[in-house]
Scaffold this motif. Structure first.
Motif, PDB file in Angstrom:
ATOM      1  N   VAL A 189      94.786  -0.249   3.029  1.00  0.00           N
ATOM      2  CA  VAL A 189      96.163  -0.169   3.767  1.00  0.00           C
ATOM      3  C   VAL A 189      97.364  -0.700   2.862  1.00  0.00           C
ATOM      4  N   GLU A 193     100.391   1.377   1.120  1.00  0.00           N
ATOM      5  CA  GLU A 193     101.647   1.099   1.537  1.00  0.00           C
ATOM      6  C   GLU A 193     102.820   0.556   0.636  1.00  0.00           C
ATOM      7  N   ALA A 306      98.687   5.582   6.368  1.00  0.00           N
ATOM      8  CA  ALA A 306      99.099   4.238   5.767  1.00  0.00           C
ATOM      9  C   ALA A 306     100.220   4.348   4.983  1.00  0.00           C
ATOM     10  N   GLY A 308     102.837   5.811   5.684  1.00  0.00           N
ATOM     11  CA  GLY A 308     103.948   6.018   6.796  1.00  0.00           C
ATOM     12  C   GLY A 308     104.340   7.216   7.146  1.00  0.00           C
ATOM     13  N   LYS A 358     106.198   7.025  11.831  1.00  0.00           N
ATOM     14  CA  LYS A 358     105.744   6.231  10.760  1.00  0.00           C
ATOM     15  C   LYS A 358     105.408   4.859  11.186  1.00  0.00           C
ATOM     16  N   LYS A 362     101.468   3.322  10.698  1.00  0.00           N
ATOM     17  CA  LYS A 362     101.345   2.246   9.712  1.00  0.00           C
ATOM     18  C   LYS A 362     100.504   1.134  10.511  1.00  0.00           C
TER      19      LYS A 362
END
Length: 402
Positions: A189, A193, A306, A308, A358, A362
């Motif tokens: 993740v 990100e 992940a 977003g 988003k 996440k």
């Protein structure tokens, strides 16, 4: 030295979904071997498959090229693969066999029946049973009895979605069969990100017009991925400056290309082919769509979350465990291109909703993080061989004494 075999129908399955498992086994002190088809049926490019072989050998992993087919109708080739795997089983003296994919899983479990009686532990990961709620009757008639039979020759059956887990736990019986549920293979993740990307340069490389919004799908080009629906939905969009980027390769390319011409959207659809920089491409997209007919627990959707991205996906097993309708995106019937088109337009024109989705995605996807899955796999390997006397507890989200 302890020995483990990682087996799948094709090399791309191991490359894309099992390198973490190989690393875990090596950390646990196993000499790891791989058996799969390196020559055909792979979803990655031939160049990537060759490079993958080199990477495995560099790690000290022994490679066995076995021509396991992906089609259940190629009976002669399945029998040939079975004979080769049986020979490998008799001379390999493996402590653990971890098999994947429907045909690879059946071939391995039948071939290792004798060795299992001598102590070899057999693990099978079901990346989405072909029999599921709403599946064609033929799938149930063929795949269900085969999987039920093979469960008798399995020590641990790993399922990656709740529907498969509940069905296997209630209907499959085997000698000391253990059925577990894991949230897929896990994704990094934080890495996804925080991926750094030169967005302007990447958009230029992919020939995305300046100022255009991007709808993205990452999936093999196959009938099962239901691109017909997404392309028809995209063609109905009455918005300017929007392109549809498709990342993946497969035998269905010509069919889809002809449909694109028929829909008169050639200048708005971009095929990238197989890419190794998907994490970067996710960061230049505005909306992720995934209209598939059948999934286990799709990594592509997890990675999009992940990164977003709001996700619009078909309301099927696996997809609807990840995407919460109206929270992280939208669910739709896999046959409803009108609804998909409406949802595309809503997200492309509503920045506030996109931002809300988003943030939700996440946070929601953290439980599928790779550290969590790797921890559980490490203890699973130890527990199936009897080296750890612990079991996973869903209540405490950790391991406890038996």
């Amino acid at each position: 030295m302890k020995k483990a075999l990682m087996l799948s129908s094709v090399a791309s399955m191991i490359d894309q979904f099992n390198m973490q498992n190989i690393n875990i086994l090596m950390e646990l002190g196993y000499e790891v071997h791989v058996a799969c088809n390196f020559k055909e049926g792979n979803t990655s490019s031939k160049e990537r498959v060759k490079e993958f072989q080199k990477e495995l050998r560099a790690l000290g992993v022994k490679v066995n090229d076995i021509p396991i087919p992906r089609s259940i109708y190629k009976i002669h080739r399945i029998l040939k693969a079975y004979i080769e795997v049986k020979r490998l089983a008799s001379r390999g003296k493996y402590d653990i066999v971890h098999c994947h994919s429907p045909i690879g899983g059946v071939v391995a479990r039948l071939a290792f029946r004798k060795e299992r009686q001598k102590g070899t532990k057999v693990i099978y990961t079901a990346h989405g049973f072909h029999f599921y709620k709403g599946a064609p009757l033929l799938n149930w008639l063929i795949f269900y009895p085969i999987e039920k039979l093979c469960a008798k020759y399995t020590d641990c059956l790993i399922t990656i979605n709740k529907e498969d887990y509940e069905r296997a736990r209630s209907r499959f019986k085997g000698n000391k069969l253990k059925v577990v549920h894991l949230p897929g293979i896990g994704i990094d993740v934080d890495k996804i990100e925080n991926t750094k990307v030169d967005k302007e340069q990447l958009r230029k490389e992919l020939r995305i017009p300046k100022g255009s919004k991007v709808i993205l799908t990452v999936a093999e080009l196959s009938k099962r991925k239901n691109y017909e629906c997404s392309l028809k939905a995209f063609a109905k969009l009455d918005l300017e400056n929007v392109v549809y980027v498709i990342c993946g390769r497969g035998k269905y390319y010509d069919v889809l290309n002809n449909l694109i011409k028929k829909l008169n959207i050639e200048n708005k659809v971009i095929f990238t082919g197989y890419r190794t920089d998907i994490h970067c491409i996710l960061h230049i997209a505005d909306v992720f769509i995934f209209p598939s007919y059948q999934e286990g627990l799709p990594v592509a959707v997890m990675e999009a979350m992940a990164a977003g991205l709001p996700v619009i996906c078909s309301n099927i097993r696996g997809n609807n465990e990840l995407v919460i309708d109206n929270e992280g995106g939208y669910l739709f019937s896999a046959s409803d291109s009108n609804k998909l088109s409406q949802r595309m337009k809503m997200l492309l024109t509503d920045r506030k909703t996109c931002e809300r989705m988003k943030n939700f995605n996440k946070n929601h996807i953290i439980s599928c993080g790779i550290d969590n899955v790797n921890q559980r796999m490490k203890y699973l390997y130890d527990s199936v061989t009897g080296e750890k006397k612990q079991v996973w507890s869903e209540e405490i989200n950790g391991y406890c004494e038996k």
